[in-house]
Design an enzyme around this catalytic site. Structure first.
Site, mmCIF file in Angstrom:
data_model
loop_
_atom_site.group_PDB
_atom_site.id
_atom_site.type_symbol
_atom_site.label_atom_id
_atom_site.label_comp_id
_atom_site.label_asym_id
_atom_site.label_seq_id
_atom_site.Cartn_x
_atom_site.Cartn_y
_atom_site.Cartn_z
ATOM 1 N N GLU A 56 24.396 15.636 -5.972
ATOM 2 C CA GLU A 56 25.003 16.871 -6.640
ATOM 3 C C GLU A 56 24.237 18.095 -5.746
ATOM 4 O O GLU A 56 23.155 18.253 -5.613
ATOM 5 C CB GLU A 56 24.373 17.165 -8.056
ATOM 6 C CG GLU A 56 25.006 15.868 -8.970
ATOM 7 C CD GLU A 56 24.562 16.151 -10.428
ATOM 8 O OE1 GLU A 56 24.762 17.116 -11.020
ATOM 9 O OE2 GLU A 56 23.447 15.349 -10.781
ATOM 10 N N ARG A 283 14.269 3.999 -9.946
ATOM 11 C CA ARG A 283 13.852 5.310 -9.585
ATOM 12 C C ARG A 283 12.492 5.121 -8.910
ATOM 13 O O ARG A 283 11.480 4.569 -9.564
ATOM 14 C CB ARG A 283 14.191 6.503 -10.432
ATOM 15 C CG ARG A 283 13.305 6.517 -11.716
ATOM 16 C CD ARG A 283 13.744 7.495 -12.669
ATOM 17 N NE ARG A 283 14.224 8.788 -11.879
ATOM 18 C CZ ARG A 283 14.900 9.753 -12.482
ATOM 19 N NH1 ARG A 283 15.514 9.632 -13.639
ATOM 20 N NH2 ARG A 283 15.115 10.737 -11.852
ATOM 21 N N LYS A 293 14.960 17.858 -10.720
ATOM 22 C CA LYS A 293 15.601 19.127 -10.011
ATOM 23 C C LYS A 293 15.540 20.413 -11.000
ATOM 24 O O LYS A 293 15.103 21.571 -10.414
ATOM 25 C CB LYS A 293 16.637 18.697 -9.459
ATOM 26 C CG LYS A 293 16.867 18.170 -8.354
ATOM 27 C CD LYS A 293 18.355 18.330 -7.285
ATOM 28 C CE LYS A 293 19.450 17.336 -8.157
ATOM 29 N NZ LYS A 293 20.546 17.463 -7.298
#
Length: 579
Positions: A56, A283, A293
């Site tokens: 993104e 992850r 983020k």
């Protein structure tokens, strides 16, 4: 902590028990690689391997993204496939061109390339819209006029079925009309959404009539004002995979519960035997680090750090500025591996990988952070001689260099004590040490500032027969110090970094993560003294300052004001450097 460190090592060792034969030897592979090997054997999707990395563009990439990048591009590269770069630009409110440019740069820095396969989700907006229309016509999607908070309440819980929307059974023609008017900008943001019509009693909450389109009246960086409705990630993700011919959609574990929805949409879109396959892996989590983020953006906007590329940040641009190498990051990712088990990896493992890499590539140089002047009283005042220093004992091809030696030198202030303990093997009154690459000196006296009582000068004598490398230099001493000639020294600024947070899991606590910010995460030393060879150093050049650690030339550096960032300390030296 030791527990998380050993957990990291355990996961590294158990990084799946699958193995493959390679010229008679068994090489461990991750469970994902084993799936790819099996798919190739079975001829799935005509034997193609095609992955994608779908960031993104709403922030800078961090080391957690590096794990996905290495998997997506690495598997495609290893098995003769392709990997797309696809920007998930489905929310124009949070997206910026700056982030897109930084993502490209970071992927290239890691050593990967998408060739001509750069895509945006916005490239597929027309196809996605048409697919939504198709779902409406088939009675598989409807416009819901309810506010989002009420829709969320009606979804129920994992143990309670959801409540059907009163608009769920609208006829297709009415839904088509409303959806088109939503896209024409007739309705306010939040007033209507388009939902997939699946099953409000499904035990998987993501299957309870998920929202697939919402109204956003903001210009898009690529499509302008063409669209007023934008697809949700769950709707765009799998369909973009399908449109681009992706075979293996590799995601982190939080998307595992989304997979049934991914498959449901794929089933409704399929027109041939080809279909993408979503596979999830754990992850990357690091101690003393935040990898959200949103939180990283907060730190930047609040001025807690000096931007996205602050060397204390876990962003790839921050790690690059600090002096980390792509090779070290990839080695670390290889060490922790890909599994189905969530774990928090000790940041010491990453630092270890960086040290191991820089140990073989970084030239050794002399730098003094807290200078103390040493005057060799029996050395001629005007004399300067060159001493030869090996650039890197790990690589003989790096050769050696000459640095100037003179009567007045700088040593580290910590390397002298006027009243030392028994096991202090550095310089002290009446004691001898070797100056690395040069001579043995003996402390005869010292001078203090009359006002502050701080030692300002140390007076020594040297033995000219003890030059390093000389055939007659048989004298042994326990201590060896680095040094810089006063007359030839370069003044520099050196920035020493500690962990950004002082708790190993700052976001896993009841308190706000800001509470765990380390106020001593950055120390700036001005007036440091460096050997003259560093005058030609350029931004991102990496060195080992002998006995101090690894350092990298900062972007802010100039000939008039050289600036060096500490990349990573030498072993067991964090506590020393924080004093």
């Amino acid at each position: 902590s030791k527990s998380s460190y050993f957990c990291s090592l355990k996961l590294f060792r158990m990084n799946d028990e699958n193995t493959r034969e390679n010229e008679g030897t068994k090489i461990p592979v991750s469970f994902i690689e084993q799936i790819i090997i099996d798919d190739l054997k079975e001829g799935r999707n005509k034997g193609r391997i095609h992955t994608r990395f779908p960031p993104e563009p709403n922030g800078y990439l961090h080391i957690g993204h590096a794990k996905a990048i290495c998997l997506d591009f690495g598997m495609a590269e290893k098995y003769g496939g392709k990997c797309n770069l696809r920007f998930d630009d489905t929310n124009p409110v949070k997206e910026e061109i700056e982030y897109i440019d930084s993502i490209r740069e970071d992927i290239h820095w890691l050593g990967f390339d998408w060739e001509d396969r750069e895509y945006f989700a916005s490239d597929h907006f027309g196809k996605l819209y048409d697919f939504a229309i198709d779902l409406i016509n088939r009675g598989l999607a409807y416009v819901d006029d309810q506010p989002s908070d009420l829709i969320a309440q009606q979804k129920g819980s994992p143990t309670q079925p959801g409540i059907e929307s009163p608009f769920r059974n609208r006829p297709p023609d009415e839904n088509l009309d409303l959806f088109r008017r939503m896209n024409e900008g007739e309705f306010d943001e939040g007033s209507r959404v388009l939902r997939a019509k699946i099953d409000m009693k499904n035990p998987n909450m993501h299957m309870r009539d998920p929202i697939i389109y919402r109204i956003i009246k903001a210009p898009h960086h690529r499509t302008g004002n063409k669209w007023k409705v934008y697809p949700m990630y769950d709707f765009a993700h799998g369909q973009c995979d399908f449109f681009e011919g992706i075979t293996h959609s590799l995601c982190t574990l939080e998307f595992e519960v989304h997979r049934p929805l991914y498959d449901w949409f794929t089933d409704k879109l399929m027109t041939s035997s080809y279909r993408p396959r979503q596979i999830e892996f754990n992850r990357l989590n690091l101690t003393y680090t935040v990898l959200s983020k949103r939180k990283l953006l907060e730190l930047v906007r609040e001025g807690k750090v000096r931007g996205w590329d602050d060397p204390r940040m876990p962003t790839l641009c921050g790690l690059r500025r600090r002096g980390y190498t792509p090779e070290a990051i990839k080695k670390f990712i290889e060490m922790i591996g890909y599994t189905k088990f969530e774990a928090i990896n000790d940041i010491s493992l990453l630092e270890h990988a960086v040290r191991e890499d820089l140990n073989t590539r970084a030239p050794r140089v002399f730098g003094v952070l807290k200078p103390l002047k040493v005057i060799i009283t029996n050395y001629p005042e005007e004399k300067t001689e060159e001493v030869s220093i090996i650039n890197n004992p790990e690589d003989e091809n790096m050769g050696s260099r000459n640095i100037p030696f003179s009567r007045e030198l700088y040593i580290e202030r910590d390397d002298f004590m006027e009243d030392p303990p028994n096991k202090f093997f550095r310089l002290a009154p009446g004691r001898e040490v070797r100056l690395k690459g040069a001579f043995i000196i003996k402390c005869e006296s010292y001078r203090k500032n009359e006002t502050t009582s701080i030692i300002e000068e140390v007076y020594c004598t040297y033995d000219p027969d003890t030059r390093s490398g000389a055939n007659n230099s048989q004298k042994k001493v326990k201590g060896t110090l680095h040094w810089v000639s006063v007359r030839h020294a370069i003044d520099a600024e050196v920035r020493i970094y500690d962990r950004l947070f002082n708790h190993e899991d700052p976001t896993g606590q009841k308190d706000d993560y800001h509470k765990f910010l380390n106020s001593d995460s950055l120390q700036i030393f001005k007036g440091c003294k460096l050997e003259p060879s560093l005058r030609s150093a350029r931004p991102l050049d990496r060195f080992q300052f002998q006995r101090l650690g690894y350092f990298c030339v900062d972007y802010d550096s100039s000939e008039d004001n050289p600036v060096f960032n500490q990349t990573v300390s030498l072993r067991d030296s964090w506590s020393k450097m924080r004093k």
